[in-house]
Design an enzyme around this catalytic site. Structure first.
Site, PDB file in Angstrom:
ATOM      1  N   PRO A 417      60.959  62.934  24.022  1.00  0.00           N
ATOM      2  CA  PRO A 417      60.735  61.972  25.123  1.00  0.00           C
ATOM      3  C   PRO A 417      59.415  61.399  24.989  1.00  0.00           C
ATOM      4  CG  PRO A 417      61.019  63.798  26.523  1.00  0.00           C
ATOM      5  CD  PRO A 417      61.438  64.139  24.979  1.00  0.00           C
ATOM      6  N   GLN A 495      66.466  61.413  30.029  1.00  0.00           N
ATOM      7  CA  GLN A 495      65.467  62.287  30.918  1.00  0.00           C
ATOM      8  C   GLN A 495      64.977  61.550  32.185  1.00  0.00           C
ATOM      9  OE1 GLN A 495      61.156  63.024  30.040  1.00  0.00           O
ATOM     10  NE2 GLN A 495      61.593  64.988  29.617  1.00  0.00           N
ATOM     11  N   TYR A 579      54.441  66.816  37.330  1.00  0.00           N
ATOM     12  CA  TYR A 579      55.314  65.559  37.957  1.00  0.00           C
ATOM     13  C   TYR A 579      55.893  66.388  39.203  1.00  0.00           C
ATOM     14  CZ  TYR A 579      54.258  62.691  34.054  1.00  0.00           C
ATOM     15  OH  TYR A 579      53.654  62.032  32.949  1.00  0.00           O
TER      16      TYR A 579
END
Length: 784
Positions: A417, A495, A579
């Site tokens: 990703p 994702q 995150y």
């Protein structure tokens, strides 16, 4: 010009020799604490490359050493009753005593003043040698000078876990031997090689538990030798072990941030240590000695500091590369028991490729028969485990199929990703995404990941991040997935992630990680604890409460349903890179005192809650993955024990693949970069809890992919940046290896034959050139 060398050793002596030889008018002195005939240790190792430096820099030294070299091309790995040989390695050994005696003689011949048995106190250095223009510190791994000036040299010293000791033996041998011995208390490895007729070096290494289990004592040399002679009786074939200060130690990993202070410069093990398992300690010292001598000869009369800076500029990166390879090799030996369930050739591949500097392709050039045997074993094992028969086709490991639940990948290449920051302000994928993902989906990889896609507007990192919370977004993604599926076998994974405290920031090519420039466009952010990503720059996040957790869980469940309807083959939950979910997992960002903070079990609660809810609504036949940061690159962060606990917890919750990355948790991280630098994290997941794992990070060519798969460091290998500039990486690798069973889009079929033809020619040409450039050590030319 007056130069004083304190400590001697091969590096210091060679520097003194080369410098005095070039400038006979300079005064060069060496002060050694030991006597001239003292020697500690047994043999030292040189590569072909290092021998070439000897030959070019001081032919007299080379010629005298050459006759005493013990050459070998083969490395023999002894494992569970098997002896596996790999040729073409080009090394030699020589006596440490003979090397030092030679350098002493050559220094005297060139006029270097040698002082033996003189102790130099670091505190007196500047006053005792006040008339010296340069003071070179080469006083070894326990350098007093480095310690005394530590505030200037700024050394980083880490004591590693394994115990080791150096011994010798009278047993002759014609190759470098690794003897791996499985005992009742654990695995012991003996690193052995001949360094002169009738003498060989034996370095014994084991973990602390094994060392204590056998009852070894740190300073009991005779007792240790007796026990090891009994354990390695078959390998010693009647020869005794010899001792010479053969104390048990733990390896100190040393690297100095600064290499000089005033007129004092540091070299050798005092500056940087490289684990003995790659045989580069003496190599580092000698090569740094050459670079320092060159710099001093060119600059010192004008500016000593300029000379030191030139030395630093020339050697810092090569030194770091060698040390990184040594660190990776060292780490493998600390956990060598994790590979002890492997079959012989796979184990041998791990040993040969453990430092990652040697890859599958290198081994083909060194010893094609070795790789052929390793490949044969790989396909036999693959056939037993999966039923797929590649034993005749042999497409190399990267082009074998891989199955997760009902999803079957045509190969092990994955496009990682990568944020594109190209969605519109409402989070809709655009034509850019269609072109980007569809074109890459036709490039030959087995699995393609979307960039992190968000389940709500406030979950985004930037205003350019795509979402999966509206029907319009779902339809756009469905169009992209159908385009990829229509033209090949490549599978697609969405994702899903939440930015947490790293949200509401500028696009990647703007001021990354900084708040959006237009204040009105920013939105409130949340995290595990109210700690901003960058103090004074990013906003302080709200500590997420139960109501917020429930809302976010619902959003991820809804996005998961949409991903299924859009046709995605797989979904991944993003729990890495600082995150939202990563902020719960890392103790650096989770300082909660409730049920979501403290132990790793508590820190896992919220990410697991979300994952379980997603797994419940995603079809049972479709796999799900989790991306994690296996290391935060800062003290106090995620540990290996944490990583293993995370892997086990998600596996038990229905996770099929752990996608192991690292870092980006905190802004002041200090990563150690290098080729395949994150592979050790996936390797731990793959070999301890035995969870299917994917690795990513600084992987750039097919040889590295095959190496990682062959050595069981990962099941899938993800590449990011290489796919940005070469969407057809997979097809190019397929043509390079002559693989014929991969699917091409029909409009591109006419180019396939040419790709195979051109790549075959390039590969054959490269192998020919590299084979010619790699003569065996015994072919090193004689001097006139």
């Amino acid at each position: 010009m007056k130069i004083t060398v304190v400590g001697g050793g091969p590096g210091g002596l060679y520097f003194a020799l080369l410098t005095k030889k070039a400038r006979p008018d300079w005064v060069v002195e060496v002060y050694e604490h030991n006597r001239a005939d003292d020697t500690f240790g047994f043999g030292v190792v040189f590569s072909d490359e290092t021998l070439g430096e000897f030959l070019s820099r001081d032919p007299q030294s080379y010629e005298r050493l050459r006759t005493g070299f013990a050459y070998w091309d083969d490395i023999a790995i002894h494992y569970k009753g098997n002896e596996i040989r790999c040729g073409g390695n080009g090394f030699c050994g020589t006596s440490r005593f003979a090397l030092l005696a030679l350098l002493h003689d050559r220094c005297r011949e060139e006029g270097v003043a040698l002082h033996f048995g003189e102790r130099v106190e670091a505190a007196d250095l500047e006053t005792r040698f006040a008339d010296s223009d340069i003071i070179l510190a080469t006083d070894g791994i326990n350098s007093q000078i480095r310690t005394h000036y530590s505030e200037h040299f700024k050394p980083s010293i880490t004591t590693r876990s394994n115990r080791f000791c150096w011994m010798g033996s009278t047993r002759p041998m014609d190759e470098f031997n690794y003897f791996f011995k499985e005992t009742e208390h654990g695995v012991i490895c003996a690193h052995t090689y001949q360094y002169e007729p009738g003498r060989s070096t034996w370095v014994f290494e084991m973990n602390e538990e094994c060392w204590q289990g056998h009852g070894f004592e740190e300073f009991d040399e005779p007792g240790s030798a007796a026990k090891l002679e009994k354990i390695f009786a078959d390998e010693l074939i009647g020869h005794p072990l010899l001792i010479n200060r053969s104390y048990w130690r733990r390896f100190p990993r040393i690297f100095c941030e600064n290499w000089y202070h005033k007129n004092i410069v540091i070299l050798g093990d005092a500056k940087a240590s490289a684990h003995f398992s790659i045989g580069s300690g003496t190599k580092l010292a000698m090569e740094c000695a050459i670079a320092l001598s060159d710099a001093v000869l060119e600059h010192a009369e004008t500016s000593v500091e300029a000379a030191f800076k030139a030395y630093d500029d020339e050697r810092r990166t090569p030194c770091q590369v060698i040390q990184h390879n040594a660190d990776v090799s060292l780490a493998w030996f600390e956990h060598m028991e994790r590979s002890f369930d492997m079959e012989p050739m796979q184990f041998a591949m791990v040993v040969m490729c453990r430092a990652k500097s040697v890859t599958y392709e290198n081994l083909i050039i060194r010893d094609p028969s070795f790789v052929e045997k390793a490949d044969s074993e790989w396909y036999e094992r693959y056939y037993r485990e999966t039923g797929y028969d590649y034993r005749k086709a042999r497409p190399t490991p990267m082009f074998t199929r891989f199955k997760l639940r009902d999803m079957e990948l045509p190969n092990r290449i994955v496009m990682s990703p990568m944020a594109q920051y190209s969605a519109d302000r409402d989070g809709n994928p655009t034509d850019w995404h269609l072109v980007h993902y569809a074109s890459h989906g036709m490039g030959g990889m087995g699995l393609i990941y979307t960039e992190m896609t968000c389940p709500s507007p406030d979950a985004r990192i930037t205003l350019g991040c795509p979402g999966m919370w509206t029907d319009a977004q779902e339809q756009q993604w469905k169009r992209i997935v159908e385009m990829i599926h229509q033209h090949g076998d490549t599978k697609v994974c969405m994702q899903l992630g939440h930015s947490g405290r790293k949200g509401s920031t500028q696009l990647g090519w703007e001021k990354m990680d900084h708040p959006i420039a237009e204040a009105g466009d920013n939105w409130p952010v949340v995290s595990a604890s109210p700690i901003p990503y960058m103090e004074g720059i990013n906003q302080v996040p709200l500590e997420l409460d139960e109501a917020g957790m429930d809302r976010i869980t619902t959003e991820f469940v809804d996005a998961t349903r949409r991903a299924d309807r859009a046709g995605f083959d797989m979904v991944e939950l993003h729990c890495a890179h600082g995150y939202l979910f990563a902020s719960f997992l890392s103790p650096l960002t989770n300082q909660r005192s409730d049920q979501y903070g403290g132990s790793i079990e508590n820190r896992l609660r919220f990410p697991l809650r979300v994952f379980r809810a997603m797994r419940e609504v995603f079809p049972a036949g479709k796999p799900m993955a989790v991306r994690v940061s296996g290391c935060d690159w800062k003290e106090g962060g995620i540990t290996e024990a944490d990583l293993i606990a995370i892997a086990e917890a998600f596996r038990d919750a229905g996770c099929d693949l752990l996608d192991v990355s690292s870092g980006q948790t905190v802004a002041d991280q200090k990563p150690t970069y290098g080729r395949m630098y994150q592979a050790y994290l996936a390797e731990a997941v793959r070999n301890v809890p035995k969870v299917p794992a994917m690795t990513v990070g600084a992987i750039t060519d097919p040889a590295q992919i095959n190496t990682l798969l062959h050595t069981r460091r990962a099941d899938l290998v993800a590449l990011a940046r290489p796919h940005l500039w070469n969407p057809f990486f997979g097809h190019q690798a397929e043509a390079w290896y002559g693989v014929r069973d991969q699917t091409w889009p029909k409009p591109y079929l006419s180019g396939r034959a040419q790709a195979h033809s051109e790549q075959k020619k390039q590969r054959e040409r490269l192998y020919e050139l590299q084979t010619k450039a790699r003569p065996p050590s015994h072919a090193i030319p004689e001097t006139d």
